[in-house]
Scaffold this motif. Structure first.
Motif, PDB file in Angstrom:
ATOM      1  N   THR A  30       0.806  -1.224   0.000  1.00  0.00           N
ATOM      2  CA  THR A  30       0.000   0.000   0.000  1.00  0.00           C
ATOM      3  C   THR A  30       0.837   1.271   0.000  1.00  0.00           C
ATOM      4  O   THR A  30       0.297   2.362  -0.123  1.00  0.00           O
ATOM      5  CB  THR A  30      -0.923   0.024   1.229  1.00  0.00           C
ATOM      6  N   ASN A  31       2.138   1.151   0.168  1.00  0.00           N
ATOM      7  CA  ASN A  31       2.982   2.347   0.105  1.00  0.00           C
ATOM      8  C   ASN A  31       4.122   2.071  -0.870  1.00  0.00           C
ATOM      9  O   ASN A  31       4.361   0.942  -1.276  1.00  0.00           O
ATOM     10  CB  ASN A  31       3.548   2.703   1.482  1.00  0.00           C
ATOM     11  N   ALA A  32       4.801   3.114  -1.278  1.00  0.00           N
ATOM     12  CA  ALA A  32       5.919   2.961  -2.213  1.00  0.00           C
ATOM     13  C   ALA A  32       7.025   3.918  -1.828  1.00  0.00           C
ATOM     14  O   ALA A  32       6.769   5.010  -1.311  1.00  0.00           O
ATOM     15  CB  ALA A  32       5.460   3.235  -3.648  1.00  0.00           C
ATOM     16  N   GLU A  33       8.250   3.498  -2.061  1.00  0.00           N
ATOM     17  CA  GLU A  33       9.415   4.348  -1.836  1.00  0.00           C
ATOM     18  C   GLU A  33      10.215   4.425  -3.133  1.00  0.00           C
ATOM     19  O   GLU A  33      10.116   3.546  -3.990  1.00  0.00           O
ATOM     20  CB  GLU A  33      10.285   3.793  -0.704  1.00  0.00           C
ATOM     21  N   SER A  34      11.005   5.464  -3.245  1.00  0.00           N
ATOM     22  CA  SER A  34      11.794   5.673  -4.463  1.00  0.00           C
ATOM     23  C   SER A  34      13.039   4.790  -4.443  1.00  0.00           C
ATOM     24  O   SER A  34      14.171   5.265  -4.349  1.00  0.00           O
ATOM     25  CB  SER A  34      12.183   7.154  -4.587  1.00  0.00           C
ATOM     26  N   GLN A  35      12.793   3.473  -4.482  1.00  0.00           N
ATOM     27  CA  GLN A  35      13.852   2.477  -4.460  1.00  0.00           C
ATOM     28  C   GLN A  35      13.623   1.486  -5.590  1.00  0.00           C
ATOM     29  O   GLN A  35      12.549   1.452  -6.208  1.00  0.00           O
ATOM     30  CB  GLN A  35      13.892   1.745  -3.113  1.00  0.00           C
ATOM     31  N   THR A  36      14.607   0.644  -5.838  1.00  0.00           N
ATOM     32  CA  THR A  36      14.527  -0.307  -6.951  1.00  0.00           C
ATOM     33  C   THR A  36      14.319  -1.747  -6.500  1.00  0.00           C
ATOM     34  O   THR A  36      14.282  -2.649  -7.331  1.00  0.00           O
ATOM     35  CB  THR A  36      15.807  -0.228  -7.802  1.00  0.00           C
ATOM     36  N   GLY A  37      14.191  -1.990  -5.221  1.00  0.00           N
ATOM     37  CA  GLY A  37      13.960  -3.340  -4.727  1.00  0.00           C
ATOM     38  C   GLY A  37      13.021  -3.335  -3.536  1.00  0.00           C
ATOM     39  O   GLY A  37      12.943  -2.348  -2.793  1.00  0.00           O
ATOM     40  N   VAL A  38      12.280  -4.422  -3.360  1.00  0.00           N
ATOM     41  CA  VAL A  38      11.406  -4.549  -2.200  1.00  0.00           C
ATOM     42  C   VAL A  38      11.366  -6.014  -1.771  1.00  0.00           C
ATOM     43  O   VAL A  38      11.324  -6.923  -2.600  1.00  0.00           O
ATOM     44  CB  VAL A  38       9.979  -4.029  -2.495  1.00  0.00           C
ATOM     45  N   MET A  39      11.445  -6.234  -0.467  1.00  0.00           N
ATOM     46  CA  MET A  39      11.232  -7.556   0.111  1.00  0.00           C
ATOM     47  C   MET A  39       9.742  -7.654   0.424  1.00  0.00           C
ATOM     48  O   MET A  39       9.237  -6.939   1.283  1.00  0.00           O
ATOM     49  CB  MET A  39      12.085  -7.735   1.364  1.00  0.00           C
TER      50      MET A  39
END
Length: 407
Positions: free
Chosen positions: A361-370
């Motif tokens: 439900t949220n997003a960050e300005s990154q290129t990977g997510v666990m």
């Protein structure tokens, strides 16, 4: 076997008992020998990984393959000691008990049979717990379920019971999980000898939020489970662990109907020491003798349904695989702020039934997510925890270390 609730107690039918504590993450377990005034006599009465033996009480390391435990020989406990409290805190710095409910198991130390279990309910920002106490009452030894939470880690517990640390510790901020028994009322600790190697004190939060609602660990008995970040579900249905084939479907769409976005789903397999065993991704579609398989790369994210699917045969996983972390990366460098409707969902591979779902439900300005992790419990079943933790990495290789730290 008795399933205990906060404040309940049982008589101990044997002189030697073991209290082990398990959770989806590594825990530090310790024991404190207390007198009638609720204090240690000296730092010799604080039993932990760096001081493993005391009069009648022993710390036992599980070495990552079994839970850490405190063994109490009530016949060898010296006069004047009326209580042994068993504590637990996550090994990872700053980790709270939110979504990682621990379970204490009280066993006969001689034959390992289970006498009782206790899972504290409604945990939130606590970073340490007094989980169980073994105490003397009217000449007989008993065990009580406590579940008293502390927001400033093991140092707060140690200070409360009269153990001093080398650096001054702030006054403990407590987050009670349930009203402790009258004998467990903490008080300000008097000066006491300094530990040779104490646990480092952690600064308490200014205003800890209220504990999360809910009690105990969710399972699959009531149908599909929708998880929020850091929540955990036990993959147990009808009282039996789910050990068949499951599919982890991962999906995403370009934000605001933007350009195609190429994300890569992967799963990283770990052993009990957080050691990296192998990674399954678009460049390596099968690992651990085919027990984990990848569906292949989706280059756009367009279309309905799962974009990439990873199939896991839980019953065929090698014994050394105890943790799986599912990740998504943007090799092209697009950030997750350009992604919409990212999710992961666990399905029964045989029936296609959706068992668990987690929507990012949220997003960050990154290129990977666990996205999520599966952790094998000491009892054999698997737990799934929603993560949603962002990492600066365009490939699965860069996810190996942060994913290991999350276990």
């Amino acid at each position: 076997m008795t399933a205990m609730t906060p404040g309940s107690n049982i008589p101990l039918p044997v002189a030697r008992v073991t209290v082990d504590v398990t959770a989806p993450v590594r825990l530090d377990v310790s024991g404190l020998l207390l007198t009638a005034d609720g204090k240690v006599r000296s730092d010799d009465d604080f039993i932990f990984y760096n001081q493993a033996t005391g009069p009648g009480v022993t710390y036992r390391s599980g070495g990552g393959a079994a839970p850490d435990a405190i063994v109490v020989d009530t016949a060898a406990v010296p006069p004047g000691i009326e209580k042994i409290v068993v504590t637990a805190s996550p090994d990872a710095e700053g980790q709270t008990f939110q979504g990682i409910e621990p379970t204490a198991t009280i066993r006969n130390a001689d034959d390992n049979s289970v006498l009782a279990t206790f899972t504290p309910p409604q945990l939130g920002t606590e970073t340490a717990l007094v989980i169980v106490e073994v105490y003397l009452r009217n000449g007989a030894w008993k065990a009580r379920a406590v579940g008293q939470g502390y927001a400033n880690g093991l140092a707060g517990i140690a200070t409360d019971f009269g153990v001093s640390v080398e650096e001054p510790a702030p006054a403990p901020v407590q987050t009670p999980v349930a009203p402790p028994a009258p004998a467990m009322q903490p008080s300000v600790a008097p000066p006491a000898p300094t530990l040779a190697t104490p646990p480092a004190p952690a600064a308490p939060p200014a205003a800890p939020p209220a504990p999360a609602p809910g009690a105990g660990k969710i399972n699959l008995d009531k149908g599909r489970v929708s998880l929020q970040k850091n929540q955990t579900v036990s993959l147990v249905k009808g009282g039996a662990p789910l050990l068949s084939q499951v599919k982890m479907g991962l999906g995403w769409e370009p934000a605001y109907r933007g350009k195609d976005i190429d994300l890569d789903a992967s799963v990283i397999a770990y052993g009990p020491q957080r050691n990296h065993i192998d990674s399954c991704y678009f460049g390596k579609l099968s690992i651990v003798n085919g027990a984990i398989k990848h569906s292949g790369d989706n280059l756009t994210g367009e279309g309905g349904g799962d974009d990439e699917v990873i199939t896991v045969d839980l019953g065929r996983l090698p014994q050394e695989v105890t943790g799986l972390v599912f990740t998504v990366n943007s090799f092209s460098g697009q950030k997750f702020t350009e992604v919409a409707k990212a999710y992961c969902r666990l399905l029964d591979a045989a029936t296609g039934e959706e068992l668990v779902r987690f929507d990012l439900t949220n997003a960050e300005s990154q290129t990977g997510v666990m996205m999520a992790k599966l952790i094998k419990q000491f009892s054999g079943e698997w737990d799934m925890t929603a993560m949603g933790d962002f990492v600066k990495s365009r490939t699965v290789r860069g996810m190996v270390k942060p994913a290991a730290q999350s276990l």
